[in-house]
Scaffold this motif. Structure first.
Motif, mmCIF file in Angstrom:
data_model
loop_
_atom_site.group_PDB
_atom_site.id
_atom_site.type_symbol
_atom_site.label_atom_id
_atom_site.label_comp_id
_atom_site.label_asym_id
_atom_site.label_seq_id
_atom_site.Cartn_x
_atom_site.Cartn_y
_atom_site.Cartn_z
ATOM 1 N N GLU A 87 2.167 1.658 -3.539
ATOM 2 C CA GLU A 87 1.144 2.254 -4.405
ATOM 3 C C GLU A 87 0.981 3.747 -4.105
ATOM 4 O OE1 GLU A 87 -3.367 1.381 -5.977
ATOM 5 O OE2 GLU A 87 -2.822 0.675 -3.978
ATOM 6 N N GLY A 88 0.972 4.099 -2.828
ATOM 7 C CA GLY A 88 0.853 5.502 -2.442
ATOM 8 C C GLY A 88 2.029 6.329 -2.934
ATOM 9 N N GLU A 89 3.227 5.752 -2.870
ATOM 10 C CA GLU A 89 4.431 6.462 -3.323
ATOM 11 C C GLU A 89 4.385 6.687 -4.834
ATOM 12 O OE1 GLU A 89 7.994 8.482 -2.624
ATOM 13 O OE2 GLU A 89 6.590 7.670 -1.167
ATOM 14 N N GLN A 111 0.833 -1.206 0.000
ATOM 15 C CA GLN A 111 0.000 0.000 0.000
ATOM 16 C C GLN A 111 0.868 1.256 0.000
ATOM 17 O OE1 GLN A 111 -2.521 -0.770 3.404
ATOM 18 N NE2 GLN A 111 -4.127 -1.663 2.134
ATOM 19 N N VAL A 112 1.973 1.223 0.735
ATOM 20 C CA VAL A 112 2.900 2.356 0.725
ATOM 21 C C VAL A 112 3.508 2.496 -0.670
ATOM 22 C CG1 VAL A 112 5.095 3.243 1.626
ATOM 23 C CG2 VAL A 112 3.386 2.311 3.198
ATOM 24 N N ASN A 117 1.659 7.000 -6.608
ATOM 25 C CA ASN A 117 0.667 8.069 -6.807
ATOM 26 C C ASN A 117 1.229 9.431 -6.390
ATOM 27 O OD1 ASN A 117 -1.223 6.230 -7.770
ATOM 28 N ND2 ASN A 117 -2.118 5.895 -5.757
ATOM 29 N N LEU A 118 2.013 9.454 -5.323
ATOM 30 C CA LEU A 118 2.625 10.710 -4.871
ATOM 31 C C LEU A 118 3.600 11.243 -5.923
ATOM 32 C CD1 LEU A 118 3.069 12.809 -2.597
ATOM 33 C CD2 LEU A 118 4.930 11.354 -1.791
ATOM 34 N N SER A 143 2.367 14.271 2.866
ATOM 35 C CA SER A 143 2.047 12.907 2.414
ATOM 36 C C SER A 143 3.290 12.032 2.426
ATOM 37 C CB SER A 143 1.447 12.925 1.011
ATOM 38 O OG SER A 143 0.207 13.572 1.003
ATOM 39 N N PHE A 173 4.130 8.487 4.535
ATOM 40 C CA PHE A 173 4.602 7.197 4.015
ATOM 41 C C PHE A 173 5.874 6.749 4.732
ATOM 42 C CE2 PHE A 173 2.360 8.528 -0.076
ATOM 43 C CZ PHE A 173 1.239 7.758 0.212
#
Length: 196
Positions: A14-16, A11-12, A18-19, A48, A52
């Motif tokens: 994927e978030g990274e 999840q991190v 997107n960031l 953000s 993370f």
């Protein structure tokens, strides 16, 4: 490694990803934004990024709390420590505010480090037996590549499955002289001059 930790790292990741995309968008919008608006946007990205980093630090702490966690997962702890360090750098870069090359490079490095882990593998885990939930043999890079979005996948294999259009097909192509005659016939019908 427990599936909950694997899921958190994915999840991190994927978030990274997107960031990093949000950072690129902020950099593209920079000329159109007032200085205060841009600073506010970059500050949000920095916050953000720091979130993370905090999540990765918590994963490392949870791995260390596992029985023999530091011995069994030493490589992963070291790798996630490097991820945390790079994320900390990216947080500082974004806070300047800087959304250009240095920020994107730091975010990309964090993504690449996350992809390097062999044991943080979505295909592994689960099951019972003598080694319940015990690691997989696949490679995270292959599975996580799907999270990267559009781009060049050097392992991509394309295959023509011979799918044809279902509507609008009229069978075999007619010779040119017949097509010209049919076109003329249908044009006359449309104009109302069908030989009446």
């Amino acid at each position: 490694m427990p599936p909950s930790l694997v899921l958190e790292v994915l999840q991190v990741l994927e978030g990274e990803i997107n960031l990093r995309e949000d950072t690129r968008v902020a950099e593209q919008a920079r000329p159109a934004l007032k200085a205060d608006e841009f600073r506010k946007r970059a500050s949000g990205l920095s916050t953000s990024q720091d979130g993370f980093r905090d999540r990765i630090d918590k994963v490392v702490d949870r791995i260390k709390q596992l029985p023999d966690g530091e011995e069994e997962f030493g490589k992963e702890i070291q790798l996630l420590g490097a991820v945390s360090g790079v994320m900390s750098e990216a947080t500082d870069i974004l806070a300047k505010p800087e959304t250009g090359g240095p920020a994107i490079a730091a975010e990309t490095e964090a993504i690449e480090l996350l992809l390097q882990s062999k044991r943080i593998n979505p295909k592994g885990g689960g099951g019972g037996g003598a080694n319940p939930g015990g690691g997989g043999t696949g490679k995270t890079v292959d599975s996580a590549m799907a999270l990267l979005g559009s781009g060049v996948n050097q392992k991509e294999v394309r295959e023509d499955r011979g799918i044809s259009q279902a509507t609008g097909e009229s069978g075999p192509v007619l010779p040119e002289e017949f097509r010209a005659g049919l076109d003329e016939y249908f044009n006359k019908l449309e104009r109302g001059g069908g030989g009446q």
